[in-house]
Design a protein around this motif. Structure first.
Motif, short mmCIF file in Angstrom:
data_model
loop_
_atom_site.label_atom_id
_atom_site.label_comp_id
_atom_site.label_asym_id
_atom_site.label_seq_id
_atom_site.Cartn_x
_atom_site.Cartn_y
_atom_site.Cartn_z
N LEU A 44 0.86 -1.16 -0.01
CA LEU A 44 -0.18 -0.13 -0.05
C LEU A 44 0.78 1.29 -0.01
O LEU A 44 0.56 2.35 -0.68
N ALA A 45 1.98 1.16 0.67
CA ALA A 45 2.80 2.44 0.57
C ALA A 45 3.34 2.65 -0.69
O ALA A 45 3.51 3.78 -1.12
N GLU A 46 3.70 1.57 -1.50
CA GLU A 46 4.22 1.65 -2.91
C GLU A 46 3.23 2.28 -3.72
O GLU A 46 3.48 2.92 -4.82
N VAL A 47 1.81 1.80 -3.52
CA VAL A 47 0.84 2.06 -4.09
C VAL A 47 0.64 3.79 -4.05
O VAL A 47 0.27 4.36 -5.16
N GLN A 48 0.63 3.94 -2.50
CA GLN A 48 0.38 5.67 -2.50
C GLN A 48 1.33 6.30 -3.30
O GLN A 48 1.13 7.36 -3.68
N SER A 49 2.67 6.01 -3.10
CA SER A 49 3.74 6.63 -3.86
C SER A 49 3.56 6.88 -5.23
O SER A 49 3.67 7.80 -6.02
N SER A 50 3.06 5.51 -6.03
CA SER A 50 2.98 5.47 -7.49
C SER A 50 1.67 6.37 -7.80
O SER A 50 1.90 7.12 -8.76
N VAL A 51 0.78 6.30 -7.19
CA VAL A 51 -0.38 7.12 -7.47
C VAL A 51 -0.19 8.56 -7.24
O VAL A 51 -0.55 9.41 -8.06
#
Length: 76
Positions: free
Chosen positions: A29-36
């Motif tokens: 989820l941390a990677e998702v947040q950063s990517s988005v």
């Protein structure tokens, strides 16, 4: 019997992917947040779609897992 709509990590990622966000199911989820967030900086026209998605998923009849809700808060 009580039926609850539940938004979990998998659902959240699937809906972001459907919007065209550069997300995959293997990301945390941390990677998702950063990517988005990076994607939204490059494509600001997508901000309203992501915000609308988050609002829709947080309706009164839906339960959002706390860790997913925390990421959503970064987009709204």
């Amino acid at each position: 019997m009580m039926i609850v709509d539940l938004i979990d990590e998998v659902d959240f990622k699937e809906r972001l992917i459907a919007l065209g966000a550069p997300v995959n199911q293997e990301q945390s989820l941390a990677e998702v947040q950063s990517s988005v967030l990076s994607w939204l900086q490059l494509y600001p026209e997508q901000v309203s779609f992501v915000k609308d998605l988050c609002v829709e998923m947080q309706k009164d009849t839906t339960t959002v897992l706390p860790e997913v809700s925390k990421v959503m808060a970064a987009f709204v």
